[in-house]
Design a protein around this motif. Structure first.
Motif, PDB file in Angstrom:
ATOM      1  N   HIS A 189       0.842  -1.206   0.000  1.00  0.00           N
ATOM      2  CA  HIS A 189       0.000   0.000   0.000  1.00  0.00           C
ATOM      3  C   HIS A 189       0.874   1.252   0.000  1.00  0.00           C
ATOM      4  CE1 HIS A 189      -4.156  -1.267   0.149  1.00  0.00           C
ATOM      5  NE2 HIS A 189      -3.860  -2.208   1.040  1.00  0.00           N
ATOM      6  N   TRP A 190       1.990   1.189   0.716  1.00  0.00           N
ATOM      7  CA  TRP A 190       2.926   2.316   0.735  1.00  0.00           C
ATOM      8  C   TRP A 190       3.653   2.448  -0.595  1.00  0.00           C
ATOM      9  CZ3 TRP A 190       8.303   1.793   0.191  1.00  0.00           C
ATOM     10  CH2 TRP A 190       9.046   2.956   0.380  1.00  0.00           C
ATOM     11  N   ALA A 191       4.010   1.325  -1.212  1.00  0.00           N
ATOM     12  CA  ALA A 191       4.865   1.330  -2.396  1.00  0.00           C
ATOM     13  C   ALA A 191       4.120   1.673  -3.675  1.00  0.00           C
ATOM     14  CB  ALA A 191       5.544  -0.031  -2.547  1.00  0.00           C
ATOM     15  N   LEU A 192       2.845   1.328  -3.757  1.00  0.00           N
ATOM     16  CA  LEU A 192       2.087   1.573  -4.980  1.00  0.00           C
ATOM     17  C   LEU A 192       1.619   3.029  -5.051  1.00  0.00           C
ATOM     18  CD1 LEU A 192      -0.051  -1.691  -5.068  1.00  0.00           C
ATOM     19  CD2 LEU A 192       1.772  -1.077  -6.674  1.00  0.00           C
TER      20      LEU A 192
ATOM     21  N   THR B  31      -0.592   6.209  -5.007  1.00  0.00           N
ATOM     22  CA  THR B  31      -1.857   6.476  -4.312  1.00  0.00           C
ATOM     23  C   THR B  31      -3.002   6.699  -5.288  1.00  0.00           C
ATOM     24  OG1 THR B  31      -1.273   8.829  -4.212  1.00  0.00           O
ATOM     25  CG2 THR B  31      -0.693   7.460  -2.303  1.00  0.00           C
ATOM     26  N   SER B  32      -2.673   7.082  -6.519  1.00  0.00           N
ATOM     27  CA  SER B  32      -3.713   7.339  -7.524  1.00  0.00           C
ATOM     28  C   SER B  32      -4.158   6.085  -8.260  1.00  0.00           C
ATOM     29  CB  SER B  32      -3.198   8.359  -8.551  1.00  0.00           C
ATOM     30  OG  SER B  32      -2.012   7.888  -9.176  1.00  0.00           O
ATOM     31  N   LEU B  33      -3.554   4.939  -7.938  1.00  0.00           N
ATOM     32  CA  LEU B  33      -3.934   3.702  -8.612  1.00  0.00           C
ATOM     33  C   LEU B  33      -5.340   3.293  -8.190  1.00  0.00           C
ATOM     34  CD1 LEU B  33      -2.597   1.587 -10.513  1.00  0.00           C
ATOM     35  CD2 LEU B  33      -2.052   0.260  -8.467  1.00  0.00           C
ATOM     36  N   PRO B  34      -6.217   2.945  -9.151  1.00  0.00           N
ATOM     37  CA  PRO B  34      -7.576   2.513  -8.790  1.00  0.00           C
ATOM     38  C   PRO B  34      -7.555   1.364  -7.785  1.00  0.00           C
ATOM     39  CG  PRO B  34      -7.417   2.855 -11.155  1.00  0.00           C
ATOM     40  CD  PRO B  34      -6.015   2.979 -10.612  1.00  0.00           C
ATOM     41  N   GLN B  35      -8.534   1.371  -6.926  1.00  0.00           N
ATOM     42  CA  GLN B  35      -8.566   0.397  -5.835  1.00  0.00           C
ATOM     43  C   GLN B  35      -8.542  -1.040  -6.325  1.00  0.00           C
ATOM     44  OE1 GLN B  35     -12.105   0.466  -3.329  1.00  0.00           O
ATOM     45  NE2 GLN B  35     -10.839   0.102  -1.518  1.00  0.00           N
ATOM     46  N   ARG B  36      -9.263  -1.317  -7.411  1.00  0.00           N
ATOM     47  CA  ARG B  36      -9.316  -2.693  -7.917  1.00  0.00           C
ATOM     48  C   ARG B  36      -7.938  -3.169  -8.370  1.00  0.00           C
ATOM     49  NH1 ARG B  36      -8.904  -2.874 -13.289  1.00  0.00           N
ATOM     50  NH2 ARG B  36      -9.227  -0.946 -14.475  1.00  0.00           N
ATOM     51  N   LEU B  37      -7.154  -2.258  -8.964  1.00  0.00           N
ATOM     52  CA  LEU B  37      -5.812  -2.625  -9.395  1.00  0.00           C
ATOM     53  C   LEU B  37      -4.870  -2.770  -8.206  1.00  0.00           C
ATOM     54  CD1 LEU B  37      -5.210  -0.586 -12.682  1.00  0.00           C
ATOM     55  CD2 LEU B  37      -5.185  -3.071 -12.404  1.00  0.00           C
TER      56      LEU B  37
ATOM     57  N   SER C 106       3.429   7.782 -10.838  1.00  0.00           N
ATOM     58  CA  SER C 106       2.857   8.478 -11.994  1.00  0.00           C
ATOM     59  C   SER C 106       3.892   9.313 -12.739  1.00  0.00           C
ATOM     60  CB  SER C 106       1.688   9.357 -11.548  1.00  0.00           C
ATOM     61  OG  SER C 106       2.110  10.263 -10.541  1.00  0.00           O
ATOM     62  N   HIS C 107       4.890   9.859 -12.045  1.00  0.00           N
ATOM     63  CA  HIS C 107       5.898  10.657 -12.735  1.00  0.00           C
ATOM     64  C   HIS C 107       6.847   9.792 -13.559  1.00  0.00           C
ATOM     65  CE1 HIS C 107       8.176   9.448  -9.129  1.00  0.00           C
ATOM     66  NE2 HIS C 107       9.260   9.624  -9.857  1.00  0.00           N
ATOM     67  N   GLN C 108       6.813   8.452 -13.324  1.00  0.00           N
ATOM     68  CA  GLN C 108       7.671   7.545 -14.073  1.00  0.00           C
ATOM     69  C   GLN C 108       6.941   6.879 -15.230  1.00  0.00           C
ATOM     70  OE1 GLN C 108       8.545   5.362 -10.377  1.00  0.00           O
ATOM     71  NE2 GLN C 108      10.721   5.617 -10.861  1.00  0.00           N
ATOM     72  N   VAL C 109       5.663   6.594 -15.033  1.00  0.00           N
ATOM     73  CA  VAL C 109       4.927   5.837 -16.053  1.00  0.00           C
ATOM     74  C   VAL C 109       3.707   6.579 -16.586  1.00  0.00           C
ATOM     75  CG1 VAL C 109       5.695   3.625 -15.147  1.00  0.00           C
ATOM     76  CG2 VAL C 109       3.570   4.626 -14.295  1.00  0.00           C
TER      77      VAL C 109
END
Length: 345
Positions: free
Chosen positions: A144-147, A149-155, A197-200
């Protein structure tokens, strides 16, 4: 059976003891804590029990013969839980206890038959794992820390389900140590975040593409289908190409190969994470499984191996004609493990 002060048919504590074989002091204890309520007292002040006290006492006696805790029996006696509920709860408790004992056995095996300096190192690692349920939660918190924060919950949920291996039910010294290594890795100062997000750019598109590629790779591992293997590789490469504004060309694959080879250095955080995760799961993912225990480890190992074209672990045979078959054998414990070397997924 005699008549009590209330006029109803009642039983004395001595008669209950004679009929059940229980000591009087045990029946008195059950009565004092409310498991066997009195119906009244005799003229001489002795305890009297209603006729239903006998089957009630026999039920208590039989449950105690199975080492059922008093608190669980009380919940049945008061109607808070049914007997079926009690059986289900106690079965869950016993299975959890067996799991903890199996884990402790695995830990002791890990500490057995190794040089003293290594034993002390392993002991320090294993002691940090603690209780299995808490250990699993700590790995989940890391992701949860590493992913992003803007990633959709399902993903987020799908990635975590695939990335966090469940503690092995019957751990060997290898799997127990690998699980402890995962914890040390994700709690260390050099732990790494996953692509942001700044990387991908579009994180949802990137992680969705990685997960789809892993699903195809999982099916290729399970079936050994070359077509599905090529499809998984193509999907994986196109995901990386898309985020950098490129097409899937031979030139881009060469670029990606160089990138992955560079990321496969011995001190690589992802290399170590996925290697340990693959060692913990010890099995290839089931066919057509989108999420599941440790499936990302085997899938990503396959994909990285195909892209990089070189072994990602020191222990590797020179022939690399069939990555899928070899990885399946490794995951079953018949060969050394490969490891993905990039921080993706």
């Amino acid at each position: 059976m005699t008549h009590g002060t209330q006029g109803e048919n009642t039983l004395g504590i001595g008669e209950l003891a004679a009929r059940t074989g229980l000591p009087v002091k045990t029946i008195r204890y059950y009565s004092d804590i409310g498991l066997l309520p009195e119906s009244g007292r005799s003229r001489g002040g002795h305890r009297r029990y209603a006729a239903d006290a006998l089957p009630r006492l026999r039920l208590i006696q039989r449950l105690r013969a199975l080492d059922t805790p008093i608190a669980a029996i009380a919940a049945v006696m008061t109607g808070e839980h049914s007997l079926a509920d009690l059986v289900t709860r106690e079965l869950d408790t016993v299975q959890a206890q067996m799991r903890e004992l199996a884990w402790r056995q695995g830990l002791l095996r890990t500490l057995d038959d190794c040089p003293e300096p290594e034993r002390l190192r392993r002991l320090a690692l294993l002691a940090e794992v603690g209780r299995l349920d808490e250990a699993h939660d700590r790995l989940v918190r890391y992701w949860h820390w590493a992913l992003p924060t803007s990633l959709p919950q399902r993903l987020t949920r799908a990635v975590i389900e695939g990335a966090v291996p469940v503690p092995p039910a019957t751990p060997t010294s290898t799997t127990a140590l690998a699980y402890a290594e995962l914890h040390a890795l994700t709690s260390g100062d050099d732990r790494r975040r996953q692509p942001q997000s700044h990387q991908v750019g579009d994180v949802a598109s990137f992680y969705s593409g990685i997960m789809d590629a892993c699903t195809l790779a999982a099916e290729a591992l399970a079936s050994g289908c070359p077509t599905r293997r090529a499809e998984a590789l193509g999907h994986f490469v196109r995901t990386y190409a898309r985020i950098s504004g490129h097409d899937d060309t031979p030139a881009f694959r060469a670029h990606l190969r160089t990138r992955f080879r560079h990321a496969a250095h011995p001190g690589s955080f992802p290399l170590h994470y996925w290697r340990h995760a693959l060692a913990v799961t010890c099995e290839t993912p089931p066919q057509s499984t989108a999420t599941g225990q440790g499936h990302l480890a085997a899938s990503l190992a396959t994909l990285h191996q195909q892209v990089a074209g070189l072994p990602l672990a020191a222990e590797h045979r020179a022939d690399n004609d069939d990555t899928t078959v070899r990885l399946a054998e490794e995951a079953r414990g018949t060969r050394h493990h490969y490891t993905p070397g990039d921080h993706s997924g």
